[in-house]
Each structure stands twice: as C-alpha cells, then as structure tokens.
Design a protein around this motif. Structure first.
Motif, PDB file in Angstrom:
ATOM      1  N   VAL A  76      41.617  39.112  38.504  1.00 52.71           N
ATOM      2  CA  VAL A  76      40.340  39.312  38.272  1.00 52.71           C
ATOM      3  C   VAL A  76      39.827  40.061  39.337  1.00 52.71           C
ATOM      4  O   VAL A  76      40.150  39.626  40.412  1.00 52.71           O
ATOM      5  N   LEU A  77      38.996  41.051  39.124  1.00 50.17           N
ATOM      6  CA  LEU A  77      38.117  41.613  40.479  1.00 50.17           C
ATOM      7  C   LEU A  77      36.849  41.445  40.146  1.00 50.17           C
ATOM      8  O   LEU A  77      36.261  41.499  39.238  1.00 50.17           O
ATOM      9  N   LEU A  78      36.379  41.310  41.397  1.00 52.49           N
ATOM     10  CA  LEU A  78      34.736  41.015  41.487  1.00 52.49           C
ATOM     11  C   LEU A  78      33.912  42.371  41.625  1.00 52.49           C
ATOM     12  O   LEU A  78      34.456  43.002  42.506  1.00 52.49           O
ATOM     13  N   LEU A  79      33.148  42.871  40.789  1.00 59.84           N
ATOM     14  CA  LEU A  79      32.417  43.780  40.651  1.00 59.84           C
ATOM     15  C   LEU A  79      30.935  43.601  40.432  1.00 59.84           C
ATOM     16  O   LEU A  79      30.552  43.166  39.413  1.00 59.84           O
ATOM     17  N   GLY A  80      30.315  43.526  41.585  1.00 59.82           N
ATOM     18  CA  GLY A  80      28.598  43.455  41.667  1.00 59.82           C
ATOM     19  C   GLY A  80      28.831  41.709  41.253  1.00 59.82           C
ATOM     20  O   GLY A  80      29.351  40.997  42.194  1.00 59.82           O
ATOM     21  N   GLY A  87      42.237  53.617  34.251  1.00 58.78           N
ATOM     22  CA  GLY A  87      43.335  54.447  34.990  1.00 58.78           C
ATOM     23  C   GLY A  87      44.291  53.748  36.024  1.00 58.78           C
ATOM     24  O   GLY A  87      45.126  54.368  36.399  1.00 58.78           O
ATOM     25  N   LEU A  88      44.218  52.256  35.964  1.00 58.13           N
ATOM     26  CA  LEU A  88      45.215  51.670  36.776  1.00 58.13           C
ATOM     27  C   LEU A  88      46.382  51.310  36.000  1.00 58.13           C
ATOM     28  O   LEU A  88      46.547  50.781  34.930  1.00 58.13           O
ATOM     29  N   HIS A  89      47.264  51.582  37.010  1.00 61.70           N
ATOM     30  CA  HIS A  89      48.835  51.441  36.212  1.00 61.70           C
ATOM     31  C   HIS A  89      49.085  49.822  36.194  1.00 61.70           C
ATOM     32  O   HIS A  89      48.838  49.146  37.094  1.00 61.70           O
ATOM     33  N   PRO A  90      49.486  49.388  34.863  1.00 64.95           N
ATOM     34  CA  PRO A  90      49.718  47.919  34.895  1.00 64.95           C
ATOM     35  C   PRO A  90      50.581  47.177  36.139  1.00 64.95           C
ATOM     36  O   PRO A  90      50.307  46.097  36.530  1.00 64.95           O
ATOM     37  N   ALA A  91      51.489  47.925  36.586  1.00 61.85           N
ATOM     38  CA  ALA A  91      52.506  47.442  37.662  1.00 61.85           C
ATOM     39  C   ALA A  91      51.706  47.337  39.046  1.00 61.85           C
ATOM     40  O   ALA A  91      52.086  46.483  39.938  1.00 61.85           O
ATOM     41  N   LEU A  92      50.442  47.830  39.070  1.00 57.16           N
ATOM     42  CA  LEU A  92      49.562  47.561  40.194  1.00 57.16           C
ATOM     43  C   LEU A  92      48.503  46.760  40.277  1.00 57.16           C
ATOM     44  O   LEU A  92      47.881  46.439  40.988  1.00 57.16           O
ATOM     45  N   ALA A  93      48.338  46.155  38.977  1.00 55.33           N
ATOM     46  CA  ALA A  93      47.267  45.279  38.681  1.00 55.33           C
ATOM     47  C   ALA A  93      47.234  44.204  39.766  1.00 55.33           C
ATOM     48  O   ALA A  93      46.093  43.624  40.207  1.00 55.33           O
ATOM     49  N   ASP A  94      48.255  43.349  40.230  1.00 54.98           N
ATOM     50  CA  ASP A  94      48.237  42.343  41.190  1.00 54.98           C
ATOM     51  C   ASP A  94      47.763  42.845  42.442  1.00 54.98           C
ATOM     52  O   ASP A  94      47.097  42.001  43.187  1.00 54.98           O
ATOM     53  N   ARG A  95      47.665  44.152  42.966  1.00 58.29           N
ATOM     54  CA  ARG A  95      47.186  44.678  43.983  1.00 58.29           C
ATOM     55  C   ARG A  95      45.547  44.720  44.247  1.00 58.29           C
ATOM     56  O   ARG A  95      44.905  44.976  45.011  1.00 58.29           O
ATOM     57  N   TYR A  96      45.172  44.666  42.767  1.00 61.34           N
ATOM     58  CA  TYR A  96      43.732  44.996  42.462  1.00 61.34           C
ATOM     59  C   TYR A  96      42.905  43.672  42.164  1.00 61.34           C
ATOM     60  O   TYR A  96      41.720  43.664  41.594  1.00 61.34           O
ATOM     61  N   SER A  97      43.735  42.449  42.242  1.00 63.56           N
ATOM     62  CA  SER A  97      43.088  41.114  41.850  1.00 63.56           C
ATOM     63  C   SER A  97      42.055  40.827  42.705  1.00 63.56           C
ATOM     64  O   SER A  97      42.113  41.320  43.885  1.00 63.56           O
ATOM     65  N   SER A  98      41.201  40.062  42.466  1.00 65.18           N
ATOM     66  CA  SER A  98      40.167  39.401  43.232  1.00 65.18           C
ATOM     67  C   SER A  98      40.585  38.900  44.494  1.00 65.18           C
ATOM     68  O   SER A  98      41.521  38.067  44.612  1.00 65.18           O
ATOM     69  N   SER A 142      29.811  40.354  38.409  1.00 63.07           N
ATOM     70  CA  SER A 142      30.702  40.091  37.326  1.00 63.07           C
ATOM     71  C   SER A 142      32.194  40.056  37.763  1.00 63.07           C
ATOM     72  O   SER A 142      32.585  40.742  38.496  1.00 63.07           O
ATOM     73  N   TYR A 143      32.923  39.539  36.889  1.00 59.78           N
ATOM     74  CA  TYR A 143      34.361  39.470  37.077  1.00 59.78           C
ATOM     75  C   TYR A 143      34.987  40.477  35.940  1.00 59.78           C
ATOM     76  O   TYR A 143      34.380  40.513  34.942  1.00 59.78           O
ATOM     77  N   VAL A 144      35.941  41.366  36.238  1.00 59.96           N
ATOM     78  CA  VAL A 144      36.605  42.376  35.372  1.00 59.96           C
ATOM     79  C   VAL A 144      38.255  42.188  35.788  1.00 59.96           C
ATOM     80  O   VAL A 144      38.557  41.957  36.802  1.00 59.96           O
ATOM     81  N   ALA A 145      38.952  41.961  34.440  1.00 64.15           N
ATOM     82  CA  ALA A 145      40.490  41.600  34.558  1.00 64.15           C
ATOM     83  C   ALA A 145      40.818  42.896  35.240  1.00 64.15           C
ATOM     84  O   ALA A 145      40.304  44.138  34.904  1.00 64.15           O
ATOM     85  N   ALA A 146      41.839  42.973  36.205  1.00 67.64           N
ATOM     86  CA  ALA A 146      42.233  44.090  36.921  1.00 67.64           C
ATOM     87  C   ALA A 146      42.909  45.182  35.873  1.00 67.64           C
ATOM     88  O   ALA A 146      42.968  46.237  35.879  1.00 67.64           O
ATOM     89  N   GLU A 147      43.538  44.590  34.734  1.00 67.63           N
ATOM     90  CA  GLU A 147      43.993  45.364  33.676  1.00 67.63           C
ATOM     91  C   GLU A 147      43.012  46.156  32.990  1.00 67.63           C
ATOM     92  O   GLU A 147      43.271  47.271  32.295  1.00 67.63           O
ATOM     93  N   SER A 148      41.787  45.756  33.158  1.00 71.84           N
ATOM     94  CA  SER A 148      40.820  46.577  32.365  1.00 71.84           C
ATOM     95  C   SER A 148      40.164  47.714  33.332  1.00 71.84           C
ATOM     96  O   SER A 148      39.307  48.593  32.814  1.00 71.84           O
ATOM     97  N   ILE A 149      40.799  47.791  34.718  1.00 71.00           N
ATOM     98  CA  ILE A 149      40.146  49.090  35.585  1.00 71.00           C
ATOM     99  C   ILE A 149      40.913  50.401  34.981  1.00 71.00           C
ATOM    100  O   ILE A 149      41.948  50.485  34.937  1.00 71.00           O
TER     101      ILE A 149
END
Length: 117
Positions: A1-5, A16-27, A7-14
C-alpha cells in the motif's frame, strides 16, 4: 500500500507500474526510495508528473522522466499480452497499449482493443 495524501492506494493500482516492482512502491514511512537509490521522496510525489529520481522510477505512469533508464510504462493489457513502453510514449495522443491505459481518458479516446486483438 502506498500513502498518497491522506488516502491509501495499493501499489498494484499505480498507473504504469510493472507488477514485479510493486513491492518497491509499498508504503514506507520515509517515502519512496528511487530504484537506483539516488533519493527518497515523499510517497505522494510518485506519478505527480515531475521527475524527482535520477533514473525516472518515480514516474511509471507519466512521460515526465522520458529518456531516463527506469522510465518505463507497463501496459497490463488484460486479455492480451502485457507490454512495456518507453515513457515517452505516454500521453502522446497515440494509443500504444491495447487497453488504452497509456493515454489519459479525458484527452484521448482509446477503446480497449485487447480482447479483440
């Protein structure tokens, strides 16, 4: 989960983000760490259309970092084959992803052609 402002957004929903990189974009309380470790930026600066990371990894869904090594856009293309584009092809008025996700919906009409391809 990534904190945006606030609200929380799942990294998978960012966008253009490749799913293999989702863990690098986590909260992370300290923010987003660029993939090349060049900087740590506030999480809300990811996909803000401003290139903060030297490698371009903070902008997977925009063309702000076009030409940088990690400036890639991932097309999920559900129902068809995924595709990785140079970020310079994002928001250019040409529907490169068969699902149309590389173009803003309010600017370019890109119908989802994945299932008919």
């Amino acid at each position: 989960v990534l904190l945006l402002g606030c609200s929380y957004v799942a990294a998978e929903s960012i966008r253009g983000l490749h799913p293999a990189l989702a863990d690098r974009y986590s909260s992370d309380p300290s923010g987003f760490k660029c993939l090349d470790d060049s900087a740590t930026i506030p999480s809300e600066a990811v996909n803000d259309d401003y290139c903060d990371c030297a490698d371009g990894s903070d902008e997977p869904g925009t063309a702000a970092c076009a030409g940088r090594p990690a400036a890639k856009f991932y097309c999920r293309n559900r129902g068809h084959s995924p595709l990785v584009l140079s970020s310079s092809r994002v928001g250019d008025g040409i529907c490169d992803c068969c699902d149309g996700t590389d173009e803003p919906r309010d600017v370019t009409d890109c119908p989802n052609r994945c299932l008919v391809s």
